[in-house]
Design an enzyme around this catalytic site. Sequence first.
Site, PDB file in Angstrom:
ATOM      1  N   SER A  99       0.856  -1.186   0.000  1.00  0.00           N
ATOM      2  CA  SER A  99       0.000   0.000   0.000  1.00  0.00           C
ATOM      3  C   SER A  99       0.897   1.243   0.000  1.00  0.00           C
ATOM      4  O   SER A  99       1.865   1.296  -0.758  1.00  0.00           O
ATOM      5  CB  SER A  99      -0.957  -0.061   1.191  1.00  0.00           C
ATOM      6  OG  SER A  99      -2.012   0.858   1.045  1.00  0.00           O
ATOM      7  N   ASP A 109      -8.995  -4.862  -6.104  1.00  0.00           N
ATOM      8  CA  ASP A 109      -8.557  -3.846  -5.147  1.00  0.00           C
ATOM      9  C   ASP A 109      -9.225  -2.517  -5.497  1.00  0.00           C
ATOM     10  O   ASP A 109      -8.876  -1.877  -6.478  1.00  0.00           O
ATOM     11  CB  ASP A 109      -7.039  -3.706  -5.190  1.00  0.00           C
ATOM     12  CG  ASP A 109      -6.493  -2.824  -4.073  1.00  0.00           C
ATOM     13  OD1 ASP A 109      -7.294  -2.145  -3.406  1.00  0.00           O
ATOM     14  OD2 ASP A 109      -5.266  -2.819  -3.876  1.00  0.00           O
ATOM     15  N   HIS A 129      -6.779  -6.113  -1.819  1.00  0.00           N
ATOM     16  CA  HIS A 129      -5.663  -5.277  -1.394  1.00  0.00           C
ATOM     17  C   HIS A 129      -4.546  -6.067  -0.709  1.00  0.00           C
ATOM     18  O   HIS A 129      -3.582  -5.470  -0.241  1.00  0.00           O
ATOM     19  CB  HIS A 129      -6.192  -4.185  -0.441  1.00  0.00           C
ATOM     20  CG  HIS A 129      -5.261  -3.041  -0.231  1.00  0.00           C
ATOM     21  ND1 HIS A 129      -4.771  -2.260  -1.267  1.00  0.00           N
ATOM     22  CD2 HIS A 129      -4.715  -2.536   0.905  1.00  0.00           C
ATOM     23  CE1 HIS A 129      -3.986  -1.326  -0.778  1.00  0.00           C
ATOM     24  NE2 HIS A 129      -3.927  -1.475   0.544  1.00  0.00           N
TER      25      HIS A 129
END
Length: 283
Positions: A97, A234, A263
Amino acid sequence: MSDSRQGVIACDGFNLQYRIEGEGRPVLVVGSALYYPRCFSGNLRHHLKLAFMDHRGFAPGNACPDKSQYALPLLLNDIERVRSELGLGQVTILGHSGHGFMALEYAKAYPQNVSHVVMLNVAPDYSPAGHAAAERYLDESVCPERKALLAQNMAKLPAAIAAAPDKAFVTYCLLTGPKSWFDPTFDASHLWQGVETNMTMFDHVWGEVFRDIDITRGLDALDRPVFLGLGRHDFLVPPPWRWEAVREKFRDLTIRVFERSSHAPFLEEPALFDAELLGWLNR
């Protein structure tokens, strides 16, 4: 031999936790030393020495309200301090991320200490245009259960944050679960157990630094191979096609999109993720 250590390294008054698990080539995982060890497979630890470290936003007991203490160069210096003190030598640097930005920028700043770069579930930037693309990606996807659950959770978000503002980042991550898990009903609360956050850091770094970052700066000098892992479902970050505008600026970029992941493909499709990552590293 397998390495298993944990502790704290003090960096300018911030106590950064670390945890080392596994054997093999060293991989320095930037983020939370509590959250991320819960996410990667046991199998991976038979092939890699995973060194998980906090950044300042996850440092326990951190109440520092000065956003200048969360400047990106300081965060990169912390990574170098941890790598050096742990005696890891040259590492594969891994970030998931927003931590993917930290991994890439660390490799640019300290290329002599990096063999490979792994960026997972991140977009080229977190600009308003990127977030708008993420909203369109979700809106145009046919997934009524996901959208219904997300709407229910978003209705709870303001009150939940008001009740515990110091936990706003974790609250947001949990309530946006339908955006970030292939199974929209997945409860990730156990992953966050015991994790502390400093909201000044997250508001500044995620809301300003990553909004304005230009990852193409310095890429011409980066000759380390980069692995970019993405999830087809995602919806938390801008969609995979956003990489088309910058992919040719990397000297050596491998992209893998995991079909049954959102994710966190390392947790959602661990066998496939491990095979792709290890195959790439061994090449």
